[in-house]
Design a protein around this motif. Structure first.
Motif, PDB file in Angstrom:
ATOM      1  N   ILE A  19       0.912  -1.103   0.061  1.00 13.33           N
ATOM      2  CA  ILE A  19      -0.175  -0.067   0.063  1.00 13.33           C
ATOM      3  C   ILE A  19       0.827   1.375  -0.096  1.00 13.33           C
ATOM      4  N   VAL A  23       1.369   4.055  -2.864  1.00 12.02           N
ATOM      5  CA  VAL A  23       1.345   5.546  -2.747  1.00 12.02           C
ATOM      6  C   VAL A  23       2.628   6.198  -3.030  1.00 12.02           C
ATOM      7  N   TYR A  63      -4.053   3.457   4.391  1.00  9.93           N
ATOM      8  CA  TYR A  63      -4.037   4.431   3.001  1.00  9.93           C
ATOM      9  C   TYR A  63      -4.195   5.684   3.501  1.00  9.93           C
ATOM     10  N   LEU A 126      -7.155   4.718  -5.236  1.00  5.85           N
ATOM     11  CA  LEU A 126      -8.152   3.679  -4.571  1.00  5.85           C
ATOM     12  C   LEU A 126      -8.939   3.005  -5.493  1.00  5.85           C
ATOM     13  N   THR A 139     -11.819   6.533   3.491  1.00  8.86           N
ATOM     14  CA  THR A 139     -10.515   6.709   3.492  1.00  8.86           C
ATOM     15  C   THR A 139     -10.132   8.389   3.275  1.00  8.86           C
TER      16      THR A 139
END
Length: 164
Positions: A19, A23, A63, A126, A139
């Motif tokens: 994750i 990002v 996230y 996402l 999120t």
């Protein structure tokens, strides 16, 4: 922090580190920046971990912390002059039997995504992670309806960027 909490954090980070890498890939253009952002997100996760209550899944919380950290750093970096790192210059030798069509399409998509604003990037990220609109809204801290509307606008914007 006690050893049990530390062990739990390391275990969760190892389990979900992709994750953070995703990002980082979304908000950086070179390996050094990627590594710096990964380190900064990890530090922010570590600082916030004792306050993690478990109301959401760990990955959703990760996230949120990761995207907020990246967006904050991205906004700060906009105040600096952009430079190009030498390692970002590509030297390619084409192989006769290698088809790089998919790689080129992915590169074009990333170039288009880099033209989006912070929230739009997070939405695309996402969405591509197959998160439903409820999880996306949680999120990003927006309503589910707002997430759907923004995503439709982002899709149109990406189509315009990719097919001028």
């Amino acid at each position: 922090m006690n050893k049990e909490l530390e062990h739990s954090f390391v275990e969760q980070l190892q389990k979900h580190q992709n994750i953070v890498h995703k990002v980082c890939r979304l908000y950086t253009n070179n390996v050094d920046a990627h590594n710096d952002l990964f380190q900064e997100i990890t530090i922010q996760l570590w600082k916030a971990f004792p306050k993690f209550r478990g109301d959401a899944k760990f990955s959703t919380w990760m996230y949120r912390v990761g995207l907020n950290t990246a967006i904050t750093l991205y906004r700060k970096s906009k105040r600096r002059i952009d430079t190009q790192a030498f390692d970002s210059v590509e030297f390619k030798i084409k192989s006769e039997d290698y088809d790089d069509t998919e790689e080129q399409q992915l590169k074009l998509l990333y170039q288009a995504v880099h033209q989006l604003n912070d929230i739009e990037k997070a939405l695309v990220f996402l969405y591509l992670e197959d998160k439903d609109y409820r999880e996306i809204s949680t999120t990003l801290g927006i309503t589910e309806v707002n997430a759907r509307v923004k995503m439709n606008r982002v899709k149109k914007k990406l189509k315009t960027i990719l097919n001028p």
